[in-house]
Write a protein that holds these residues in place. Structure first.
Motif, mmCIF file in Angstrom:
data_model
loop_
_atom_site.group_PDB
_atom_site.id
_atom_site.type_symbol
_atom_site.label_atom_id
_atom_site.label_comp_id
_atom_site.label_asym_id
_atom_site.label_seq_id
_atom_site.Cartn_x
_atom_site.Cartn_y
_atom_site.Cartn_z
ATOM 1 N N UNK A 166 -1.726 4.707 5.682
ATOM 2 C CA UNK A 166 -1.925 4.025 6.955
ATOM 3 C C UNK A 166 -3.314 4.281 7.524
ATOM 4 N N UNK A 167 -3.897 5.412 7.247
ATOM 5 C CA UNK A 167 -5.239 5.692 7.774
ATOM 6 C C UNK A 167 -6.323 4.872 7.081
ATOM 7 N N UNK A 168 -5.983 4.216 5.986
ATOM 8 C CA UNK A 168 -6.931 3.357 5.268
ATOM 9 C C UNK A 168 -6.915 1.909 5.762
ATOM 10 N N UNK A 200 0.850 -1.158 0.000
ATOM 11 C CA UNK A 200 0.000 0.000 0.000
ATOM 12 C C UNK A 200 0.899 1.224 0.000
ATOM 13 N N UNK A 201 0.558 2.151 -0.867
ATOM 14 C CA UNK A 201 1.327 3.384 -0.946
ATOM 15 C C UNK A 201 0.374 4.493 -1.372
ATOM 16 N N UNK A 202 0.556 5.699 -0.852
ATOM 17 C CA UNK A 202 -0.300 6.809 -1.269
ATOM 18 C C UNK A 202 0.070 7.386 -2.629
ATOM 19 N N UNK A 203 1.136 6.888 -3.228
ATOM 20 C CA UNK A 203 1.591 7.389 -4.526
ATOM 21 C C UNK A 203 1.382 6.336 -5.610
ATOM 22 N N UNK A 204 0.572 6.675 -6.586
ATOM 23 C CA UNK A 204 0.340 5.748 -7.704
ATOM 24 C C UNK A 204 1.638 5.467 -8.448
ATOM 25 N N UNK A 205 2.501 6.464 -8.570
ATOM 26 C CA UNK A 205 3.782 6.271 -9.259
ATOM 27 C C UNK A 205 4.650 5.242 -8.540
ATOM 28 N N UNK A 206 4.650 5.274 -7.218
ATOM 29 C CA UNK A 206 5.441 4.300 -6.456
ATOM 30 C C UNK A 206 4.894 2.885 -6.656
ATOM 31 N N UNK A 207 3.589 2.763 -6.772
ATOM 32 C CA UNK A 207 2.998 1.444 -7.002
ATOM 33 C C UNK A 207 3.368 0.907 -8.379
ATOM 34 N N UNK A 213 7.143 -2.619 6.270
ATOM 35 C CA UNK A 213 7.043 -1.167 6.186
ATOM 36 C C UNK A 213 8.456 -0.647 6.003
ATOM 37 N N UNK A 214 8.654 0.099 4.944
ATOM 38 C CA UNK A 214 9.984 0.623 4.663
ATOM 39 C C UNK A 214 10.303 1.838 5.521
ATOM 40 N N UNK A 215 10.811 2.831 4.904
ATOM 41 C CA UNK A 215 11.268 4.010 5.626
ATOM 42 C C UNK A 215 10.144 4.978 5.959
ATOM 43 N N UNK A 216 8.917 4.572 5.808
ATOM 44 C CA UNK A 216 7.790 5.473 6.041
ATOM 45 C C UNK A 216 7.237 5.413 7.467
ATOM 46 N N UNK A 217 7.678 4.479 8.260
ATOM 47 C CA UNK A 217 7.094 4.295 9.592
ATOM 48 C C UNK A 217 7.208 5.552 10.451
ATOM 49 N N UNK A 218 8.239 6.322 10.274
ATOM 50 C CA UNK A 218 8.401 7.523 11.093
ATOM 51 C C UNK A 218 7.342 8.584 10.805
ATOM 52 N N UNK A 219 6.589 8.441 9.707
ATOM 53 C CA UNK A 219 5.502 9.373 9.409
ATOM 54 C C UNK A 219 4.172 8.888 9.969
ATOM 55 N N UNK A 220 4.153 7.724 10.582
ATOM 56 C CA UNK A 220 2.920 7.108 11.052
ATOM 57 C C UNK A 220 2.883 7.032 12.574
ATOM 58 N N UNK A 221 1.671 6.905 13.088
ATOM 59 C CA UNK A 221 1.498 6.581 14.498
ATOM 60 C C UNK A 221 1.671 5.071 14.580
ATOM 61 N N UNK A 222 2.880 4.611 14.886
ATOM 62 C CA UNK A 222 3.193 3.185 14.774
ATOM 63 C C UNK A 222 2.327 2.310 15.663
ATOM 64 N N UNK A 223 1.941 2.764 16.831
ATOM 65 C CA UNK A 223 1.076 1.944 17.691
ATOM 66 C C UNK A 223 -0.276 1.710 17.033
#
Length: 76
Positions: free
Chosen positions: A30-32, A1-8, A48-58
Motif C-alpha cells: 500500500x505504501x507504493x 498488488x501484493x508484497x509477496x511474490x509467491x502470492x502473485x 482489497x481482500x482481507x489485508x485492509x485491516x493492516x493498512x491506513x484505509x483513509x
C-alpha cells in the motif's frame, strides 16, 4: 498488488485458469500506491481482500483516487 511474490504467482495461475487476462499484477504494498500515478494508470476497479485491516484505509483510498478512471470503483 501484493508484497509477496509467491502470492502473485498463485494469483496469476488462478487468473489464467479462469481465462482472465485483463489484470495487472504488481509486487508492492500500500505504501507504493503513490508511485503508480507516474504510470498514468486508469484503473477500472480496485479490490482489497482481507489485508485492509493492516493498512491506513483513509490513506489507501486517497492514494487510489488519482489512478481510477472516470466511473471507476473502489469500495469506500
Amino acid at each position: 498488488m501484493d508484497p509477496s511474490a509467491d502470492m502473485l504467482v498463485t494469483a496469476r495461475r488462478a487468473a489464467t485458469a479462469a481465462g482472465t487476462g485483463n489484470v495487472l499484477w504488481l509486487l508492492g504494498s500500500d505504501t507504493d500506491l503513490p508511485a503508480l500515478g507516474a504510470w498514468r494508470l486508469a484503473l477500472g476497479a480496485v479490490t482489497i481482500g482481507q489485508a485492509l485491516h493492516w493498512m491506513d484505509h483513509e490513506t489507501v483510498f486517497a492514494d487510489f483516487r488519482p489512478i481510477l478512471r472516470e466511473g471507476g470503483g473502489l469500495p469506500w
